[in-house]
Write a protein that holds these residues in place. Sequence first.
Motif, PDB file in Angstrom:
ATOM      1  N   ALA A 114       0.840  -1.218   0.000  1.00  0.00           N
ATOM      2  CA  ALA A 114       0.000   0.000   0.000  1.00  0.00           C
ATOM      3  C   ALA A 114       0.864   1.252   0.000  1.00  0.00           C
ATOM      4  N   SER A 115       1.830   1.326  -0.888  1.00  0.00           N
ATOM      5  CA  SER A 115       2.696   2.511  -0.952  1.00  0.00           C
ATOM      6  C   SER A 115       1.956   3.729  -1.511  1.00  0.00           C
ATOM      7  N   ASN A 116       0.857   3.486  -2.215  1.00  0.00           N
ATOM      8  CA  ASN A 116       0.091   4.597  -2.789  1.00  0.00           C
ATOM      9  C   ASN A 116      -0.925   5.173  -1.803  1.00  0.00           C
ATOM     10  N   LEU A 117      -1.049   4.580  -0.582  1.00  0.00           N
ATOM     11  CA  LEU A 117      -1.990   5.096   0.420  1.00  0.00           C
ATOM     12  C   LEU A 117      -1.395   6.311   1.121  1.00  0.00           C
ATOM     13  N   SER A 118      -2.290   7.122   1.622  1.00  0.00           N
ATOM     14  CA  SER A 118      -1.830   8.274   2.415  1.00  0.00           C
ATOM     15  C   SER A 118      -1.304   7.768   3.759  1.00  0.00           C
ATOM     16  N   SER A 119      -0.530   8.610   4.411  1.00  0.00           N
ATOM     17  CA  SER A 119       0.077   8.210   5.687  1.00  0.00           C
ATOM     18  C   SER A 119      -0.989   7.919   6.751  1.00  0.00           C
ATOM     19  N   GLU A 120      -2.090   8.659   6.721  1.00  0.00           N
ATOM     20  CA  GLU A 120      -3.160   8.434   7.700  1.00  0.00           C
ATOM     21  C   GLU A 120      -3.828   7.071   7.488  1.00  0.00           C
ATOM     22  N   ASP A 121      -4.094   6.749   6.197  1.00  0.00           N
ATOM     23  CA  ASP A 121      -4.699   5.447   5.886  1.00  0.00           C
ATOM     24  C   ASP A 121      -3.756   4.300   6.257  1.00  0.00           C
ATOM     25  N   LEU A 122      -2.471   4.495   5.952  1.00  0.00           N
ATOM     26  CA  LEU A 122      -1.464   3.472   6.264  1.00  0.00           C
ATOM     27  C   LEU A 122      -1.371   3.252   7.772  1.00  0.00           C
ATOM     28  N   LEU A 123      -1.374   4.354   8.527  1.00  0.00           N
ATOM     29  CA  LEU A 123      -1.319   4.258   9.983  1.00  0.00           C
ATOM     30  C   LEU A 123      -2.545   3.522  10.528  1.00  0.00           C
ATOM     31  N   ALA A 124      -3.706   3.810   9.952  1.00  0.00           N
ATOM     32  CA  ALA A 124      -4.942   3.143  10.388  1.00  0.00           C
ATOM     33  C   ALA A 124      -4.874   1.646  10.109  1.00  0.00           C
ATOM     34  N   LYS A 125      -4.329   1.294   8.924  1.00  0.00           N
ATOM     35  CA  LYS A 125      -4.202  -0.131   8.575  1.00  0.00           C
ATOM     36  C   LYS A 125      -3.235  -0.837   9.528  1.00  0.00           C
TER      37      LYS A 125
END
Length: 200
Positions: A114-125
Amino acid sequence: MSKDTENTNNEEIIQEEVETNEECCKDESSCCNEKAASEESKETTAEDKIAELEAKLKETEEKYLRVHADFENIKKRLEKEKYQAIDYASEKFAKDLLSPIDTLEMALAAEEAASNLSSEDLLAKLKEGVELTIKNFYTAFDKHNITVVETDGEFDPNFHNAIMQVDSEDKQTGEIVQVMQKGYMLKERLLRPAMVSIAN
């Protein structure tokens, strides 16, 4: 009485004595033969008994040796099984820990994908993955009767390790203020005390 008559009488007496002696000899020889036969049969019977007893002794020894060998084999097998049970006692627990590790690995793989996700989405995941991993750990703990040490209320030196004392308006003296590290129990046995701070 004439001499001839006397001689005849003497001869008859002698003849009778000879016949009597012969009969006695016959009786004695039959007695001797019977005694000899009896002694012989006694000897034969004694030899038979000895042979029979020796055979029984040999059979008993063989039975003893077989039983002893069986006992030794069972003893060795039980010892081997005991050491295997000790060596692999935590096998079930280890298997149950594989699931949390799988979850962590999947979380890392998802982060890379998920390198294309935003940092907030990545943190949530990532947070979701960690929470799922912790849940898997507690599921494994429940299966094996591992529970968290209670930290509500009074300090108990049997289950808690006080690393500091702090001033607290909410708590009374000796009550637990904060948990620095959770403690765990395995059934009735303490695995690790809870690290806590207590109120002055």
